[in-house]
Design a protein around this motif. Sequence first.
Motif, short mmCIF file in Angstrom:
data_model
loop_
_atom_site.label_atom_id
_atom_site.label_comp_id
_atom_site.label_asym_id
_atom_site.label_seq_id
_atom_site.Cartn_x
_atom_site.Cartn_y
_atom_site.Cartn_z
N ALA A 60 -13.43 -4.83 -3.03
CA ALA A 60 -12.00 -4.60 -3.14
C ALA A 60 -11.42 -4.32 -1.76
CB ALA A 60 -11.74 -3.42 -4.07
N VAL A 61 -10.11 -4.35 -1.70
CA VAL A 61 -9.37 -3.97 -0.49
C VAL A 61 -8.24 -3.05 -0.92
CG1 VAL A 61 -9.93 -6.06 0.83
CG2 VAL A 61 -7.90 -6.03 -0.63
N PRO A 62 -7.83 -2.13 -0.05
CA PRO A 62 -6.69 -1.27 -0.39
C PRO A 62 -5.46 -2.12 -0.71
CG PRO A 62 -7.84 -0.43 1.54
CD PRO A 62 -8.41 -1.79 1.25
N ALA A 63 -4.65 -1.64 -1.65
CA ALA A 63 -3.46 -2.36 -2.08
C ALA A 63 -2.31 -1.38 -2.27
CB ALA A 63 -3.76 -3.11 -3.38
N THR A 64 -1.20 -1.90 -2.72
CA THR A 64 -0.01 -1.08 -2.96
C THR A 64 0.26 -1.00 -4.45
OG1 THR A 64 1.52 -2.94 -2.90
CG2 THR A 64 0.98 -1.89 -0.77
N ALA A 65 1.14 -0.08 -4.82
CA ALA A 65 1.51 0.07 -6.23
C ALA A 65 2.25 -1.15 -6.75
CB ALA A 65 2.37 1.32 -6.40
N ALA A 66 2.77 -1.96 -5.84
CA ALA A 66 3.51 -3.15 -6.26
C ALA A 66 2.60 -4.33 -6.58
CB ALA A 66 4.50 -3.55 -5.15
N ASP A 67 1.35 -4.30 -6.07
CA ASP A 67 0.46 -5.45 -6.24
C ASP A 67 -0.99 -4.98 -6.20
OD1 ASP A 67 -0.47 -8.06 -6.47
OD2 ASP A 67 -0.37 -8.42 -4.31
N TYR A 68 -1.57 -4.69 -7.35
CA TYR A 68 -2.93 -4.17 -7.40
C TYR A 68 -3.65 -4.66 -8.64
CZ TYR A 68 -1.28 -0.82 -10.88
OH TYR A 68 -0.75 -0.25 -12.01
N ASP A 69 -5.00 -4.57 -8.59
CA ASP A 69 -5.85 -4.89 -9.74
C ASP A 69 -6.49 -3.64 -10.33
OD1 ASP A 69 -5.50 -7.70 -9.39
OD2 ASP A 69 -7.06 -7.68 -7.85
N VAL A 70 -6.78 -2.66 -9.48
CA VAL A 70 -7.49 -1.45 -9.89
C VAL A 70 -6.70 -0.23 -9.42
CG1 VAL A 70 -9.64 -0.15 -9.66
CG2 VAL A 70 -9.70 -2.65 -9.69
N GLU A 71 -6.48 0.69 -10.35
CA GLU A 71 -5.81 1.95 -10.01
C GLU A 71 -6.81 3.09 -10.14
OE1 GLU A 71 -2.04 4.76 -11.39
OE2 GLU A 71 -2.55 2.98 -12.56
N MET A 72 -6.90 3.90 -9.10
CA MET A 72 -7.76 5.07 -9.11
C MET A 72 -6.87 6.32 -9.12
SD MET A 72 -10.65 3.51 -9.09
CE MET A 72 -11.77 4.85 -8.89
N PRO A 73 -7.44 7.48 -9.46
CA PRO A 73 -6.63 8.71 -9.44
C PRO A 73 -6.03 8.93 -8.06
CG PRO A 73 -8.75 9.11 -10.50
CD PRO A 73 -8.81 7.73 -9.90
N GLY A 74 -4.90 9.50 -8.04
CA GLY A 74 -4.27 9.80 -6.76
C GLY A 74 -2.79 9.56 -6.70
N PRO A 75 -2.21 8.47 -7.06
CA PRO A 75 -2.87 7.19 -7.35
C PRO A 75 -3.24 6.45 -6.07
CG PRO A 75 -0.51 6.96 -7.62
CD PRO A 75 -0.76 8.39 -7.25
N VAL A 76 -4.36 5.74 -6.16
CA VAL A 76 -4.85 4.89 -5.07
C VAL A 76 -5.08 3.51 -5.68
CG1 VAL A 76 -6.71 4.53 -3.40
CG2 VAL A 76 -5.96 6.86 -3.95
N TYR A 77 -4.64 2.47 -4.97
CA TYR A 77 -4.66 1.12 -5.52
C TYR A 77 -5.56 0.19 -4.70
CZ TYR A 77 -0.54 3.00 -7.77
OH TYR A 77 0.32 3.79 -8.49
N TYR A 78 -6.20 -0.76 -5.42
CA TYR A 78 -7.07 -1.76 -4.80
C TYR A 78 -6.83 -3.12 -5.45
CZ TYR A 78 -9.69 2.21 -2.97
OH TYR A 78 -10.05 3.37 -2.33
N LYS A 79 -7.08 -4.15 -4.67
CA LYS A 79 -7.13 -5.52 -5.18
C LYS A 79 -8.56 -6.01 -5.07
CE LYS A 79 -4.10 -8.70 -4.98
NZ LYS A 79 -3.64 -8.79 -6.35
#
Length: 162
Positions: A60-79
Amino acid sequence: MQVLQDAGRIALAKALAAMPAHIAWGRGDGAWNAPPATPSNRTALLDEICRRQVVDVGYAVPATAADYDVEMPGPVYYKRSVDPTPYLLLTTTFGFEDAQGETVRECSVFFGTVAAGGVPAGQRLLLPADVATPGAMYALEYRGPVTRSGTTKATEEIVIPL
């Protein structure tokens, strides 16, 4: 001071991706009203319930709340990434009956688990008695208590930044 480079982190991600991986659930301490601070020196869950083999290992790579595949607590986003990255993405799904009625307070990632003799090849869910060698605990998360019911599956998606 030396700084670990992205190429080294990717090499580490590739090495871990090649190892057997399991996501394990534990009961933790029933006296916890709220999860305590998570230590960095644990090697086992406090009271393991079961572990399930990771069925999808990716990157995965870090992503934004506007464009992501995986959401982790925090929130932290990844594609998701088709190319190796320093972010290892592990996914498995616990079945309806896995840990039914149990209270889960801990979740961990283990690399290198070896099933006990007599466990059928390909068995993805392991109870503590099914484990000959637990492997190395790589990550640990304390959770607010979650009681498992037999009416839902539980998909675990865990991103390990290396």
